[in-house]
Design an enzyme around this catalytic site. Structure first.
Site, PDB file in Angstrom:
ATOM      1  N   LYS A 173     103.909  51.465  77.313  1.00  0.00           N
ATOM      2  CA  LYS A 173     102.996  50.863  76.335  1.00  0.00           C
ATOM      3  C   LYS A 173     102.462  49.564  76.924  1.00  0.00           C
ATOM      4  CE  LYS A 173     104.577  49.706  72.210  1.00  0.00           C
ATOM      5  NZ  LYS A 173     104.836  49.423  70.804  1.00  0.00           N
ATOM      6  N   CYS A 179      94.876  44.313  67.069  1.00  0.00           N
ATOM      7  CA  CYS A 179      94.753  45.738  67.354  1.00  0.00           C
ATOM      8  C   CYS A 179      93.859  45.978  68.560  1.00  0.00           C
ATOM      9  CB  CYS A 179      94.179  46.456  66.129  1.00  0.00           C
ATOM     10  SG  CYS A 179      93.865  48.197  66.401  1.00  0.00           S
ATOM     11  N   CYS A 194      93.718  49.530  69.534  1.00  0.00           N
ATOM     12  CA  CYS A 194      93.516  50.985  69.482  1.00  0.00           C
ATOM     13  C   CYS A 194      92.361  51.355  68.543  1.00  0.00           C
ATOM     14  CB  CYS A 194      94.793  51.693  69.029  1.00  0.00           C
ATOM     15  SG  CYS A 194      95.217  51.451  67.295  1.00  0.00           S
ATOM     16  N   CYS A 227      96.766  44.033  63.894  1.00  0.00           N
ATOM     17  CA  CYS A 227      97.483  45.284  64.178  1.00  0.00           C
ATOM     18  C   CYS A 227      98.363  45.678  62.996  1.00  0.00           C
ATOM     19  CB  CYS A 227      98.335  45.111  65.430  1.00  0.00           C
ATOM     20  SG  CYS A 227      99.289  46.575  65.854  1.00  0.00           S
ATOM     21  N   HIS A 244      98.753  52.152  66.445  1.00  0.00           N
ATOM     22  CA  HIS A 244      98.769  52.612  67.834  1.00  0.00           C
ATOM     23  C   HIS A 244      99.956  53.537  68.116  1.00  0.00           C
ATOM     24  CE1 HIS A 244     101.135  48.863  67.810  1.00  0.00           C
ATOM     25  NE2 HIS A 244     101.891  49.480  68.699  1.00  0.00           N
TER      26      HIS A 244
END
Length: 133
Positions: A79, A97, A99, A108, A112
């Site tokens: 990751k 975030c 993603c 976030c 993800h």
């Protein structure tokens, strides 16, 4: 009122229109047809009715599946998470975030994790930490 108008179109105006159309009897007659533009409204309506008739039987569009977001960066890591220390940060940690799936974007919400499971991607958040002196 509306049904009367539709009835008048179907019973009176449509037959009168069809009688005026210069329909040739042979295929070669279509090539010599000089007033072919008069056929376009009728052909357009027939095409529309044909499409509306077969539309329920056409395959539905599939939902676009999630695709990879991170194509090249740190692909060897499980990751990708970057941490940046900032002195003037009011809170101890802020996660942003990367993603584009977060419901609280730009913050976030760990969307993800599901994205990575579905796609095999390795995208993670950007974490801003308050720098301690």
């Amino acid at each position: 009122m509306v049904l009367e108008s539709i009835s008048k179109i179907i019973k009176i105006q449509l037959p009168a229109y069809l009688k005026k159309l210069p329909l040739p009897e042979t295929i070669g007659g279509f090539a010599r047809l000089t007033e072919w533009l008069r056929l376009l409204p009728l052909l357009g309506i027939l095409a529309l009715l044909g499409y509306l008739t077969i539309r329920p039987f056409l395959p539905k569009k599939k939902k676009q599946r999630d695709s990879l977001i991170n194509l090249k960066i740190q692909k060897e890591n499980p990751k990708v998470v970057n941490e940046i220390d900032i002195e003037d940060l009011r809170t101890p940690n802020v996660c942003y975030c990367r993603c584009w799936r977060s419901k609280t974007f730009p913050v976030c919400d760990k969307s993800h994790i599901k994205h990575n499971e579905l796609t095999g991607d390795n995208v993670g958040p950007l974490i801003l930490k308050k720098k301690t002196l």
